[in-house]
Design a protein around this motif. Structure first.
Motif, PDB file in Angstrom:
ATOM      1  N   GLU A  67     -48.246  27.596 -16.459  1.00 41.22           N
ATOM      2  CA  GLU A  67     -48.057  26.200 -16.096  1.00 41.22           C
ATOM      3  C   GLU A  67     -46.591  25.809 -16.304  1.00 41.22           C
ATOM      4  N   GLY A  68     -46.023  25.168 -15.302  1.00 46.65           N
ATOM      5  CA  GLY A  68     -44.634  24.735 -15.390  1.00 46.65           C
ATOM      6  C   GLY A  68     -43.622  25.827 -15.138  1.00 46.65           C
ATOM      7  N   TYR A  69     -44.077  26.968 -14.612  1.00 42.71           N
ATOM      8  CA  TYR A  69     -43.163  28.094 -14.409  1.00 42.71           C
ATOM      9  C   TYR A  69     -42.268  27.890 -13.194  1.00 42.71           C
ATOM     10  N   SER A  70     -41.028  28.253 -13.348  1.00 45.72           N
ATOM     11  CA  SER A  70     -40.111  28.468 -12.231  1.00 45.72           C
ATOM     12  C   SER A  70     -39.094  29.503 -12.691  1.00 45.72           C
ATOM     13  N   ILE A  71     -38.473  30.169 -11.761  1.00 41.81           N
ATOM     14  CA  ILE A  71     -37.481  31.179 -12.126  1.00 41.81           C
ATOM     15  C   ILE A  71     -36.360  30.536 -12.939  1.00 41.81           C
ATOM     16  N   GLY A  72     -35.920  29.373 -12.518  1.00 43.44           N
ATOM     17  CA  GLY A  72     -34.851  28.691 -13.240  1.00 43.44           C
ATOM     18  C   GLY A  72     -35.241  28.333 -14.656  1.00 43.44           C
ATOM     19  N   THR A  73     -36.474  27.836 -14.824  1.00 40.51           N
ATOM     20  CA  THR A  73     -36.948  27.481 -16.168  1.00 40.51           C
ATOM     21  C   THR A  73     -36.978  28.700 -17.077  1.00 40.51           C
ATOM     22  N   ALA A  74     -37.493  29.812 -16.558  1.00 37.01           N
ATOM     23  CA  ALA A  74     -37.584  31.033 -17.366  1.00 37.01           C
ATOM     24  C   ALA A  74     -36.200  31.532 -17.762  1.00 37.01           C
ATOM     25  N   LYS A  75     -35.260  31.531 -16.823  1.00 32.59           N
ATOM     26  CA  LYS A  75     -33.899  31.975 -17.135  1.00 32.59           C
ATOM     27  C   LYS A  75     -33.247  31.075 -18.184  1.00 32.59           C
ATOM     28  N   ASP A  76     -33.460  29.770 -18.054  1.00 36.48           N
ATOM     29  CA  ASP A  76     -32.874  28.833 -19.016  1.00 36.48           C
ATOM     30  C   ASP A  76     -33.441  29.054 -20.412  1.00 36.48           C
ATOM     31  N   LEU A  77     -34.752  29.265 -20.493  1.00 39.81           N
ATOM     32  CA  LEU A  77     -35.376  29.517 -21.796  1.00 39.81           C
ATOM     33  C   LEU A  77     -34.787  30.759 -22.444  1.00 39.81           C
ATOM     34  N   GLU A 128     -46.243  29.573 -24.908  1.00 39.96           N
ATOM     35  CA  GLU A 128     -46.056  29.112 -23.531  1.00 39.96           C
ATOM     36  C   GLU A 128     -44.679  29.513 -23.004  1.00 39.96           C
ATOM     37  N   ASN A 129     -43.672  29.405 -23.843  1.00 35.15           N
ATOM     38  CA  ASN A 129     -42.326  29.815 -23.424  1.00 35.15           C
ATOM     39  C   ASN A 129     -42.261  31.313 -23.157  1.00 35.15           C
ATOM     40  N   LEU A 130     -42.909  32.075 -24.018  1.00 37.58           N
ATOM     41  CA  LEU A 130     -42.938  33.525 -23.820  1.00 37.58           C
ATOM     42  C   LEU A 130     -43.641  33.876 -22.517  1.00 37.58           C
ATOM     43  N   ALA A 131     -44.726  33.171 -22.208  1.00 40.33           N
ATOM     44  CA  ALA A 131     -45.457  33.436 -20.963  1.00 40.33           C
ATOM     45  C   ALA A 131     -44.558  33.225 -19.751  1.00 40.33           C
ATOM     46  N   LYS A 132     -43.766  32.163 -19.762  1.00 43.02           N
ATOM     47  CA  LYS A 132     -42.869  31.898 -18.634  1.00 43.02           C
ATOM     48  C   LYS A 132     -41.813  32.999 -18.509  1.00 43.02           C
ATOM     49  N   MET A 133     -41.212  33.370 -19.641  1.00 43.10           N
ATOM     50  CA  MET A 133     -40.174  34.401 -19.598  1.00 43.10           C
ATOM     51  C   MET A 133     -40.753  35.743 -19.166  1.00 43.10           C
ATOM     52  N   GLN A 134     -41.948  36.059 -19.659  1.00 36.66           N
ATOM     53  CA  GLN A 134     -42.556  37.340 -19.287  1.00 36.66           C
ATOM     54  C   GLN A 134     -42.892  37.371 -17.799  1.00 36.66           C
TER      55      GLN A 134
END
Length: 738
Positions: free
Chosen positions: A307-317, A697-703
Motif C-alpha cells: 500500500e502506498g508503493y511507488s518507485i520514487g517512494t521506495a528510492k526515497d526511503l 511497511e517501509n521494508l515492504a516498499k523497498m523490497q
C-alpha cells in the motif's frame, strides 16, 4: 504397429458403415454432406491416430487402441444418425415424452460433458484418479462444467464452441503429459512467462509419443463433444424469442463470471488447503488435480503491491535510511577501523548454510537431558551469534538461502512461494554479485543435483562464477549416502589454500537431510536420547547427524585458525526438521500464539573470523535476527562496503529486529503474527508495535522495488531442466511418488 492397423482398419470400416447408413436415408447431396461432416471430427481423430502410430509415435497397446476406436466409430455413426437419436431422446425427454423436461435433460448432458472433459484433461498425465482427493476432483469437474455450461448458454444452447473448449482441455492434458515426460515436472503458472521460449525449443530433440492414457483421454474428449451435442439436440431453443436470448446470455455470463470470481476471491492455499508441494509438485497435481493445483500456484506467485508503493517512494526511503546509517553507525570509529582493514585485507567470506542444523534443546531439552550441539554452542570468539528466524520449516531450503543471499524477506511474498522457481532475480541485489564486483571469485557448493530448486540457473543470475554439485563430489566421504559436511569443508580449504585470490564461497550442505529413519548411521556415531523414557529412532538419527555436524564445524574452524589468510565464516541452519511441532504442541500449551509459532521457525547462526577484526569485540555477543538481515549484519561487522539496501537493513532493525513469513518482532523483543501488521490502529502511536509495523511497511516498499521495480516482466524465463531429487545417488526425478 498394431495400433496403426487397428485404427486404420476401424477408420475404413467406419467410413464404409457411414456411407451405407447415409444411402439408406434417402438424402439429397447437401443433407448427406452435412451428415458426413457431423462425423468428421471423430474420423479425423481416427485417421490421426492411425497415421501417427504408423510412424512409430504411439505406444503399442492393443486395449487402448480398441477402446478408442470403438468409441470413435460409435460416435461417428451416432452423429450421422442425429435425427434418429433426437427422436429417441424426444421420446424420453421431449414435451410428450416419459420425462417431459428437455431443459433438465440438456443440463444432465452438459454435466456429463463436463465429467468427460475433466477426464480428458486428467487421464493423459494422471493415471490413477483413485489417488485424487475426491473433493478436489469434484471441484475440478465443477470448474470445467461451469465453463462449458456458460459457453453453451451464451451461444444459445449450441454445442460448437463448448465442444472446442472440451477439446482444448484434452490438448492441455496432452501438453501436461509431454511436459511431465520430458521434465518430470507439471505445467506451472510461471511457465506461461516463458511460453514463447518453450514453443521455440518444442521441436528440438523431443519425441512426442502417445501412451495408452493419451488414447483414453482422446476417447473421453470425443465423448465430451458428443454429450454436448446431445445437450444441444434436446435443449429448447425458443427461436426468435428475445427474452430467451437475453436469459441465455445472462445465465451463461453468470456461469463464467462465477468461475472468475471463485478463482480470484477464494484463497485456495489457506481456505481450501490446496497447496502445491513445490519440492515434488507432481504429487500435488496428482492428488489435487491439474486445475486446482494450477490455480493455487497462480494465486500465490503474484506478489502483492505494498500500500502506498511507488518507485520514487521506495528510492526515497532507502536513501533516507542510508543517510541515517552514514551519520550514525557508518561514522563510528569501530566501523571505520573495520572498513579500512577490510579494504586492505580483502578476507575470504565463507558461508555455510548447514542442512537442518538446529538446537532442539529449546524444546525443554527434549525431556531427555539433551543440551544441543555443545561444540558449536561453546565457540568463545565469534564476532556475533544468536537465534536466526527463518521462513522455512521442515523443508524449503531454497527460501532460506534466497533471504540470506538477497536480503529480501519471504514475509512479503506469500505462502507456498519459492522465488528461485518463479521470479526473475536478475534485478535484485545479491551478495555474490556484490563480492564479484569487489574482485572476488564467487563459488556455490551443493553436493546434490544442480537442477534442484532451479539452482543451475539461479546461481548464475545471482552472480556465482562457478557451482560445484554432486558431480564434483563423486569420491567424497558420505554418511547415509549423503556427502558429509566435512567433505565440503575440505573442498573449501583446498580452494582457500590453492588460490590466494579473494573468494566468496557459499556452501549448502546435504549431510543432515531428511528422512531420519534410514538406520544407516554407523554404530559408533549413534546416540540415544529417550524422550520421556521412550527411544525415538527418528529423533536419535537426526541428533546423531547434528553431532557429526558439530564435530565437523569444530575441525573446520580449527583448520582455519592455522590458515595463513584472513577468513570470515557465516554459519547457520536453514530450518528445523519436520518433527518438533509435536513437542511444541504437547509441552508449551497456552502460551502467546506468536511466540509459540516462532519456536518452530528458528535455527542458530554465528559470524566468526580467524583474525582480529579491527574495531570489533570477538566475544560471541548475542544478537537475534532474521535471515534477510544476516548478510547486512555480516557486511557491517567485518567492514565490507555496503549498499543503500544493506544500510537500510541495519537502521530498520532498531524498530524491527527480525521478521519472517510467520511474524515480526518489535524492539521490546515481543513477537506478533504477520496478520497483526494489517491493523496498526490496534497499537498506540509511538509504541514498539506501531513502530515495528511502520518499519515493516517501509521494508515492504523497498523490497518490492528491489525485486520487481514497476511490477512488470517479473517472472523467470529460465526453468530447471529436471525434477527435484533428494537422493544425490539417483538421477533427478527418480524417486517415485508414493
Amino acid at each position: 504397429m498394431l495400433v496403426a492397423l487397428i485404427s486404420l482398419a476401424a477408420l475404413a470400416a467406419t467410413v464404409y458403415a457411414l456411407v451405407r447408413a447415409v444411402r439408406t436415408m434417402d438424402l439429397d447431396k447437401k443433407e448427406a454432406r452435412g451428415r458426413y461432416l457431423s462425423a468428421g471430427l471423430f474420423l479425423v481423430l481416427q485417421a490421426f491416430v492411425g497415421v501417427y502410430a504408423a510412424v512409430g509415435m504411439v505406444e503399442n497397446d492393443i486395449l487402448s487402441a480398441l477402446v478408442l476406436n470403438a468409441v470413435l466409430s460409435a460416435l461417428s455413426l451416432a452423429s450421422v444418425c442425429a435425427p434418429q437419436v433426437k427422436e429417441r431422446l424426444a421420446a424420453y425427454l421431449g414435451p410428450q415424452g416419459r420425462f417431459p423436461h428437455p431443459l433438465v435433460g440438456a443440463i444432465i448432458f452438459v454435466l456429463l460433458g463436463g465429467a468427460f472433459a475433466t477426464l480428458a484433461l486428467e487421464v493423459p498425465s494422471n493415471h490413477n484418479l483413485l489417488w485424487m482427493y475426491p473433493l478436489c476432483l469434484l471441484l475440478e469437474w465443477g470448474i470445467v462444467t461451469a465453463l462449458l455450461g456458460g459457453l453453451f448458454l451464451i451461444f444459445q444452447r449450441r454445442a460448437g464452441v463448448p465442444s472446442v473448449l472440451a477439446l482444448l482441455f484434452f490438448v492441455l492434458g496432452l501438453a501436461e503429459h509431454f511436459v511431465i515426460t520430458f521434465k518430470s515436472m507439471p505445467i506451472a503458472p510461471g511457465d506461461l512467462s516463458a511460453l514463447s521460449t518453450a514453443m521455440a525449443v518444442a521441436g528440438t530433440g523431443y519425441s512426442y509419443i502417445l501412451n495408452p492414457f493419451c488414447l483414453y483421454g482422446m476417447a473421453f474428449a470425443a465423448l465430451a463433444v458428443y454429450t454436448l451435442r446431445l445437450a444441444a439436440l434436446i435443449a429448447p431453443r425458443n427461436q426468435g424469442d428475445k427474452r430467451a436470448l437475453v436469459v441465455n446470455l445472462l445465465a451463461g455470463a453468470l456461469c463464467i463470471a462465477g468461475v472468475g470470481a471463485h478463482v480470484t476471491m477464494v484463497d485456495y492455499y489457506n481456505q481450501l488447503n490446496i497447496q502445491v508441494y513445490t519440492w515434488r509438485p507432481l504429487e500435488s497435481y496428482y492428488r489435487q488435480g491439474f486445475l486446482p493445483s494450477f490455480i493455487s500456484g497462480a494465486q500465490t506467485i503474484k506478489p502483492p503491491v505494498p500500500e502506498g508503493y511507488s518507485i520514487g517512494t521506495a528510492k526515497d526511503l532507502m536513501a533516507e535510511y542510508a543517510e541515517e546509517y552514514d551519520a550514525a553507525e557508518g561514522a563510528s570509529i569501530e566501523r571505520q577501523q573495520a572498513s579500512a582493514q577490510f579494504d586492505e585485507k580483502k578476507p575470504a567470506i565463507v558461508t555455510i548454510m548447514n542442512e537442518t542444523f538446529a538446537d532442539l534443546s529449546i524444546y525443554q531439552n527434549l525431556h531427555a537431558g539433551y543440551e544441543g550441539p555443545q561444540l558449536y554452542k561453546n565457540i568463545p570468539d565469534a564476532l556475533q551469534r544468536g537465534i536466526l528466524y527463518v521462513s522455512a520449516y521442515g523443508g524449503g531450503t531454497c527460501n532460506t538461502e534466497f533471504e540470506y543471499l538477497t536480503g529480501n524477506s519471504m514475509a512479503f511474498l506469500g505462502s507456498g512461494t519459492y522465488p528461485y522457481t518463479i521470479y526473475d532475480l536478475a534485478r535484485t541485489e545479491s551478495l555474490p554479485k556484490q563480492f564479484r564486483d569487489l574482485g572476488y571469485k564467487t563459488t556455490a557448493i551443493h553436493p546434490n543435483h544442480g537442477t534442484n530448486w532451479n539452482r543451475e540457473n539461479v546461481y548464475k543470475t545471482l552472480g556465482f562464477d562457478q557451482f560445484l554439485t554432486i558431480k564434483d563430489f563423486q569420491d567424497a566421504e558420505k554418511l547415509r549416502g549423503m556427502v558429509t559436511d566435512a567433505a565440503t569443508y575440505d573442498a573449501i580449504l583446498e580452494m582457500l589454500e590453492s588460490d590466494e585470490s579473494p573468494q566468496f564461497i557459499f556452501d549448502v550442505t546435504m549431510q543432515n537431510h531428511s528422512g531420519y529413519e534410514t538406520g544407516l548411521v554407523p554404530f559408533d556415531k549413534q546416540v540415544d536420547y529417550p524422550i520421556d523414557g521412550m527411544s525415538d529412532p527418528e529423533v536419535n538419527e537426526y541428533l546423531a547427524l547434528i553431532e557429526e555436524s558439530d564435530r565437523a564445524l569444530k575441525d573446520f574452524l580449527a583448520a582455519l585458525r592455522k590458515l595463513d589468510r584472513e577468513v570470515i565464516v557465516v554459519f547457520f541452519g536453514d530450518h528445523q526438521p519436520f518433527f518438533p511441532d509435536r513437542f511444541n504442541e504437547q509441552w508449551f500449551p497456552g502460551e502467546d500464539e506468536a511466540a509459540h509459532a516462532e519456536r518452530l521457525w528458528q535455527t542458530d547462526y554465528i559470524i566468526w573470523a580467524n583474525y582480529d577484526v579491527a574495531g570489533r569485540d570477538q566475544e560471541s555477543s548475542v544478537d537475534d535476527l532474521s535471515t534477510n538481515f544476516l548478510g547486512s549484519a555480516m557486511m557491517n561487522l567485518v567492514g565490507a562496503p555496503m549498499t543503500a539496501w544493506e544500510k537500510a537493513h541495519v537502521m530498520l532493525r532498531r524498530d524491527l529486529p527480525a521478521l519472517n513469513a510467520t511474524g515480526f518482532e518489535d524492539k521490546s523483543l515481543r513477537w506478533y503474527l504477520s496478520s497483526a501488521a494489517t491493523a496498526p490502529e490496534d497499537y498506540p502511536k509511538g509504541s514498539p508495535a506501531a513502530e515495528a509495523i511502520t518499519a515493516r511497511e517501509n521494508l515492504a516498499k523497498m523490497q518490492y522495488f528491489m525485486m520487481f521495480r514497476d511490477g512488470k516482466d517479473i517472472y523467470t524465463k529460465v526453468f530447471q531442466s529436471a525434477a527435484n531429487e533428494t537422493d544425490p545417488n539417483l538421477a533427478p526425478g527418480t524417486t517415485k511418488i508414493k
